[in-house]
Design an enzyme around this catalytic site. Structure first.
Site, mmCIF file in Angstrom:
data_model
loop_
_atom_site.group_PDB
_atom_site.id
_atom_site.type_symbol
_atom_site.label_atom_id
_atom_site.label_comp_id
_atom_site.label_asym_id
_atom_site.label_seq_id
_atom_site.Cartn_x
_atom_site.Cartn_y
_atom_site.Cartn_z
ATOM 1 N N LYS A 39 0.940 -1.148 0.099
ATOM 2 C CA LYS A 39 0.084 0.000 -0.066
ATOM 3 C C LYS A 39 0.814 1.274 -0.003
ATOM 4 C CE LYS A 39 -4.125 -1.755 2.590
ATOM 5 N NZ LYS A 39 -5.017 -1.544 1.494
ATOM 6 N N ARG B 43 -10.164 -11.451 1.730
ATOM 7 C CA ARG B 43 -11.264 -12.281 1.024
ATOM 8 C C ARG B 43 -10.410 -13.680 1.178
ATOM 9 N NH1 ARG B 43 -11.731 -9.204 -4.347
ATOM 10 N NH2 ARG B 43 -11.273 -7.468 -2.826
HETATM 11 N N1 BES Z 1 -8.030 -3.809 4.348
HETATM 12 C C1 BES Z 1 -8.504 -3.545 3.154
HETATM 13 C C2 BES Z 1 -9.729 -2.564 2.677
HETATM 14 C C3 BES Z 1 -9.787 -1.082 3.134
HETATM 15 C C4 BES Z 1 -9.165 -0.122 2.424
HETATM 16 C C5 BES Z 1 -10.249 -0.769 4.478
HETATM 17 C C6 BES Z 1 -9.359 1.213 2.834
HETATM 18 C C7 BES Z 1 -10.288 0.241 4.919
HETATM 19 C C8 BES Z 1 -9.954 1.675 4.046
HETATM 20 C C9 BES Z 1 -8.371 -4.632 2.147
HETATM 21 O O1 BES Z 1 -7.555 -5.460 2.482
HETATM 22 C C10 BES Z 1 -7.736 -4.197 0.656
HETATM 23 O O2 BES Z 1 -6.535 -3.690 0.649
HETATM 24 N N2 BES Z 1 -8.487 -3.971 -0.261
HETATM 25 C C11 BES Z 1 -8.387 -3.849 -1.564
HETATM 26 C C12 BES Z 1 -8.633 -4.782 -2.657
HETATM 27 C C13 BES Z 1 -8.196 -4.596 -4.108
HETATM 28 C C14 BES Z 1 -6.959 -4.569 -3.938
HETATM 29 C C15 BES Z 1 -9.055 -5.325 -4.835
HETATM 30 C C16 BES Z 1 -8.719 -2.343 -1.887
HETATM 31 O O3 BES Z 1 -9.995 -2.017 -1.397
HETATM 32 O O4 BES Z 1 -8.076 -1.472 -2.411
HETATM 33 MN MN MN Z 2 -5.497 -5.492 1.727
#
Ligand code: BES
Ligand code: MN
Ligand code: ZN
Length: 484
Positions: free
Chosen positions: A263, A338
């Protein structure tokens, strides 16, 4: 401090049962300074200095309830407003005169007022060593008393409100801990406390157990980590042969760096909150232990790990095999929630044959695009279960909004090389995440709550502080209490 509530009306006189209080606020009312609008407050220091009789209250706080008919949420917010005024002053003890209204039952008035007061008084000061900041001092509140006409139904309401608020605060405590201070092992320890205190059956799967069972999702996500993963299972049984079983699953991702699909740095500290689903599920078990529901057996599962990069970490393109045998091509290691939920869900279905499943997860940033920080996303393969959850959310002041599922979305997960891939083609990110989970629940009625927008930075409310909200806990509690 003594606290009274006043409803706004069109007349010249404020509506308040107590004569002394009415006289006290009448001038403010006439001046137009205080009209009883929702959230409006006025604070009096009625004893002139030097005349202190020790009899009357030092402070009199009046809180407006607005002109709409009082609802559960209005009462909760009023309680939160009282709590924040108490925190801003040096109040140590307070007496809250619970208003009487025709719209809500007495027990509900007390229940929601208690929730607002206790959730609103929450502070997390464990890591603060100074109290020098004027706007951020520890609360001096030691005791809250409620004044209510009649006792037995009020006592019932008090208990309900207290149990729910304490569970909500417990979930916030877990979430506030840094990723290095709340690891999968800490989740396991808390579950041990719960099982000892309430007599739940407990099982914690280790990495070795997971390997034997073929849980490729949680193992894969954990590969880059220095912390061992845990799969926590708590079981509550009513003792009735025919009681249905509700399975609760919560994402316990103790820190989400994104893994190799790292990230961006800005805001990454908030990813310590990626365990809020797991926290909500265990906090709800605290309520289950307190109330011992008669109609429904509850199983709670929390898959817990962090998601870190490293030489052993999962790589984009890797293929994993889940507990139910399905293969997944990992396109993005940041879509890890997931993957751990897939193993938990399929293991839960297989082991406990539940009648319904509810999972909670901070699963997608996309849900914030769709619903902002105001509503939790709901995805489900079952209308009846959805209705129950929407109603529970409404009663607890945690609104949800249902999004669709369907073959057109599932198709977005098609992989060239494995059964499915872990991210969908462009668009509908929250729904494709739900569609992914759906692959692991079979025909069991199931609902998925995407709390990524509501678990923190939640829509501003007097009883929800900055930081983690504890969302989902009271929705689950309402759902369990109302289960038929
Ligand atoms: N934990 C994150 C989701 C999230 C993002 C929660 C921002 C709260 C604030 C999750 O694991 C994630 O990173 N999801 C990705 C999925 C994508 C790579 C398909 C996302 O939402 O960017
Ligand atoms: Mn994630
Ligand atoms: Zn995550």
């Amino acid at each position: 401090m003594i606290v009274h509530f006043v409803r706004q009306n069109e007349k010249k006189e404020p509506t308040c049962a107590d004569d002394t209080i009415r006289n006290l606020i009448q001038p403010a009312f006439e001046a137009g300074d205080f009209l009883g609008k929702e959230g409006q407050t006025i604070l009096f220091y009625p004893e002139p200095s030097g005349t202190k009789t020790q009899k009357g209250p030092k402070r009199v706080l009046i809180v407006g309830l607005g002109k709409d008919k009082p609802s559960r949420e209005i009462l909760r917010k009023a309680g939160g407003t009282v709590a924040s005024t108490a925190a801003k002053t040096k109040t140590t003890t307070m007496l809250v005169v619970v208003p009487e209204t025709e719209e809500l039952k007495k027990s509900e008035m007390v229940e929601c007022m208690t929730e607002g007061l206790l959730l609103g008084t929450y502070q997390f000061r464990k890591y603060k060593t100074t109290n020098e900041d004027q706007n951020d001092t520890p609360s001096t509140l030691e005791k809250i008393e409620l004044s209510v006409a009649g006792t037995s139904s009020a006592r019932h309401g008090l208990k309900l409100g207290q149990v729910a608020a304490e569970a909500g605060c417990k979930a916030r405590d877990m979430a506030n801990e840094p990723g290095s201070a709340w690891t999968p092992t800490h989740f396991a320890k808390y579950s041990l406390e719960l099982s000892k205190q309430y007599g739940f059956r407990r099982k914690v799967l280790s990495l070795n157990n997971m390997k034997k069972m073929g849980m490729g999702g949680i193992i894969g996500v954990n590969q880059g980590s220095a912390e061992p993963p845990k799969m926590i299972i708590l079981e509550y049984k009513t003792g009735r042969k025919k009681a249905p079983t509700l399975l609760l699953v919560g994402k316990g991702l103790t820190f989400d760096s994104g893994g190799i699909s790292l990230k961006p740095g800005s805001g990454m500290q908030d990813m310590k909150y990626d365990m809020c689903g797991g926290a909500a599920v265990l906090a709800a078990m605290q309520m289950v232990g307190e109330e011992k529901p008669k109609r429904v057996n509850i199983v709670a599962i929390v898959p817990a790990t962090d998601n870190m990069p490293g030489p052993h970490a999962l790589k984009p393109g890797d293929i994993i095999t889940h507990y139910n045998g399905k293969t997944v091509e990992v396109i993005n290691t940041d879509a890890e929630g997931r993957l751990i939920l897939a193993d938990a869900l399929s293991y839960g279905v297989d082991t406990f044959k539940p009648d319904a499943i509810v999972d909670l997860a901070t699963l997608t940033g996309a849900v914030i695009i769709g619903l902002g920080h105001h509503r939790t996303g709901l995805l489900s393969n079952n209308d009846k279960l959805s209705e129950k959850i929407l109603a529970a959310g409404e009663r607890s002041g945690e609104p949800l909004w249902r999004l669709p599922l369907g073959p057109e979305y599932t198709k977005q997960l098609k992989s060239e090389i494995a059964d499915i891939k872990n991210v969908g083609s462009k668009g509908a990110g929250t729904i494709t995440a739900g569609a992914f989970l759906q692959e692991f629940v079979g025909e069991t009625p199931w609902a998925h709550l995407d709390i990524a927008g509501t678990a923190w930075k939640y829509t501003e409310k007097s009883y929800i502080p900055k930081g983690p909200s504890g969302v989902g806990v009271r929705t689950l509690i309402e759902l369990i209490r109302a289960w038929r």
